[in-house]
Design a protein around this motif. Structure first.
Motif, short mmCIF file in Angstrom:
data_model
loop_
_atom_site.label_atom_id
_atom_site.label_comp_id
_atom_site.label_asym_id
_atom_site.label_seq_id
_atom_site.Cartn_x
_atom_site.Cartn_y
_atom_site.Cartn_z
N THR A 1 0.02 -4.81 39.30
CA THR A 1 0.18 -5.37 40.48
C THR A 1 0.09 -6.93 40.26
OG1 THR A 1 -0.58 -3.58 41.87
CG2 THR A 1 -0.69 -5.62 43.01
N HIS A 2 -0.85 -7.23 39.49
CA HIS A 2 -1.16 -8.64 39.27
C HIS A 2 -0.30 -9.17 38.35
CE1 HIS A 2 -4.81 -8.47 41.64
NE2 HIS A 2 -5.15 -7.45 40.94
N ASP A 3 0.30 -8.77 37.50
CA ASP A 3 1.18 -9.20 36.33
C ASP A 3 2.36 -8.18 36.00
OD1 ASP A 3 2.65 -10.42 34.45
OD2 ASP A 3 0.98 -10.82 33.18
N PRO A 4 3.36 -8.08 37.06
CA PRO A 4 4.46 -6.95 37.21
C PRO A 4 5.20 -7.06 35.63
CG PRO A 4 4.52 -8.00 38.95
CD PRO A 4 3.64 -8.86 38.21
N GLY A 5 5.20 -8.25 34.92
CA GLY A 5 6.15 -8.55 33.65
C GLY A 5 5.19 -8.04 32.38
N LEU A 6 3.83 -7.58 32.84
CA LEU A 6 2.97 -7.55 31.55
C LEU A 6 3.56 -6.66 30.52
CD1 LEU A 6 0.31 -8.44 30.30
CD2 LEU A 6 -0.65 -6.28 31.46
N TYR A 7 4.24 -5.55 30.69
CA TYR A 7 4.53 -4.40 29.74
C TYR A 7 6.21 -4.45 30.09
CZ TYR A 7 -0.25 -2.64 29.67
OH TYR A 7 -1.59 -3.01 29.42
N ASP A 8 6.81 -4.14 28.77
CA ASP A 8 8.09 -3.68 28.99
C ASP A 8 8.26 -2.25 28.98
OD1 ASP A 8 7.84 -3.26 26.31
OD2 ASP A 8 8.87 -5.05 25.67
N ASP A 9 9.41 -1.77 29.00
CA ASP A 9 9.85 -0.31 28.91
C ASP A 9 9.35 0.45 27.45
OD1 ASP A 9 10.93 -0.38 31.43
OD2 ASP A 9 13.10 -0.34 30.47
N GLU A 10 9.21 -0.44 26.66
CA GLU A 10 8.91 0.14 25.30
C GLU A 10 7.27 0.33 25.28
OE1 GLU A 10 8.52 -0.93 20.48
OE2 GLU A 10 10.01 -1.88 21.80
N ARG A 11 6.55 -0.63 25.92
CA ARG A 11 5.09 -0.62 25.84
C ARG A 11 4.82 0.28 26.99
NH1 ARG A 11 1.92 -6.06 26.25
NH2 ARG A 11 0.06 -4.55 25.65
N TYR A 12 5.45 0.61 28.13
CA TYR A 12 5.04 1.51 28.94
C TYR A 12 5.26 3.07 28.25
CZ TYR A 12 4.81 -1.29 33.36
OH TYR A 12 4.33 -2.01 34.25
N ALA A 13 6.27 3.19 27.67
CA ALA A 13 6.55 4.43 26.99
C ALA A 13 5.53 4.83 25.89
CB ALA A 13 7.84 4.43 26.06
N LYS A 14 4.93 3.83 25.24
CA LYS A 14 4.06 4.12 24.38
C LYS A 14 2.58 4.36 25.09
CE LYS A 14 5.53 1.12 20.64
NZ LYS A 14 5.44 0.07 19.78
N LEU A 15 2.33 3.71 26.12
CA LEU A 15 1.00 3.99 26.84
C LEU A 15 1.26 5.27 27.54
CD1 LEU A 15 -1.41 3.08 28.15
CD2 LEU A 15 -0.33 1.85 30.06
N LYS A 16 2.36 5.58 27.85
CA LYS A 16 2.50 7.13 28.58
C LYS A 16 2.26 8.01 27.71
CE LYS A 16 5.56 9.61 31.47
NZ LYS A 16 7.14 9.64 32.11
N THR A 17 2.86 7.91 26.60
CA THR A 17 2.49 8.96 25.27
C THR A 17 1.24 9.06 25.06
OG1 THR A 17 4.88 8.25 24.50
CG2 THR A 17 3.63 9.34 23.04
N ARG A 18 0.65 7.93 24.84
CA ARG A 18 -0.88 8.27 24.61
C ARG A 18 -1.64 8.74 25.73
NH1 ARG A 18 -4.66 9.28 22.58
NH2 ARG A 18 -6.38 8.10 21.76
N LEU A 19 -1.22 8.41 26.93
CA LEU A 19 -1.99 9.23 27.87
C LEU A 19 -1.79 10.61 28.03
CD1 LEU A 19 -1.95 6.44 30.70
CD2 LEU A 19 -3.89 7.12 29.43
N LEU A 20 -0.54 10.94 27.71
CA LEU A 20 -0.33 12.37 27.65
C LEU A 20 -0.76 13.21 26.59
CD1 LEU A 20 3.60 12.40 28.47
CD2 LEU A 20 1.82 13.47 29.62
N ALA A 21 -1.15 12.38 25.38
CA ALA A 21 -1.78 12.85 24.12
C ALA A 21 -3.08 13.32 24.63
CB ALA A 21 -1.75 12.09 22.85
N LEU A 22 -3.80 12.67 25.52
CA LEU A 22 -5.31 13.13 25.93
C LEU A 22 -5.19 14.32 26.77
CD1 LEU A 22 -6.35 9.34 27.10
CD2 LEU A 22 -6.88 10.43 24.98
N LEU A 23 -4.20 14.83 27.24
CA LEU A 23 -4.00 16.00 28.09
C LEU A 23 -3.81 17.20 26.95
CD1 LEU A 23 -2.28 14.73 31.06
CD2 LEU A 23 -4.72 15.15 30.74
N PRO A 24 -4.29 18.44 27.20
CA PRO A 24 -4.12 19.55 26.39
C PRO A 24 -2.62 19.96 26.71
CG PRO A 24 -6.18 20.09 27.33
CD PRO A 24 -5.68 18.50 27.94
#
Length: 168
Positions: free
Chosen positions: A144-167
């Motif tokens: 919200t404070h910085d909409p351009g902070l992440y690009d699609d690649e960084r979002y994908a990596k973050l999403k993958t890492r968060l999914l890895a926390l879930l069984p």
């Protein structure tokens, strides 16, 4: 004039000029309708803000339901990334920034509590589910404070890492 077009006009006005500019006259002008047309749908500024809050809750609920993952937390995670990456993010910042009235934001607080409690007892690891849901809230806030902070690649990596926390 359709109700949704009026809500869009109010959100656009808030994005462009801030909460001080949110008046019924300004929203009617932005929407290209008479003030009477606006008053037919929203008879006060508070009713307009309430309408924006209700719409964002409804849209996020629909986005969660549309994900089709095997757990609520995975649906919540996918919906969060879909909303943030599609630009729906601005709506959250705009609506919460528009209202200093805690009464008008009560439905949002109730929805947030529901989103964070929903299905935790059915999650394989409720603790990990809570961590992922809270990380999603952090993502909303940062983006919200910085909409351009992440690009699609960084979002994908973050999403993958968060999914890895879930069984599973």
């Amino acid at each position: 004039m359709r109700r949704e077009e009026l809500l869009d006009a109010a959100e656009d006005l808030l994005c462009d000029q801030g909460s001080a500019a949110l008046t019924l006259t300004a929203v009617a002008e932005r929407a290209g309708c008479s003030k009477g047309g606006l008053l037919y749908h929203f008879n006060t500024k508070e009713a307009l803000i309430k309408g924006m809050v209700e719409r964002l809750i409804e849209e996020f609920d629909e986005l969660i339901e549309a994900q089709g993952q095997e757990t609520y937390t995975k649906n919540y995670l996918a919906a969060t990334f879909a909303a943030v990456q599609s630009g729906r993010l601005r709506r959250w910042a705009v609506v919460t920034g528009a209202s200093g009235n805690t009464y008008l934001l009560a439905p949002l607080r109730e929805a947030m509590a529901r989103w964070h409690r929903e299905g935790l007892d059915r999650e394989p690891d409720p603790g990990a589910a809570q961590i992922v849901r809270l990380a999603c809230e952090g993502l909303w806030d940062v983006a919200t404070h910085d909409p351009g902070l992440y690009d699609d690649e960084r979002y994908a990596k973050l999403k993958t890492r968060l999914l890895a926390l879930l069984p599973g």
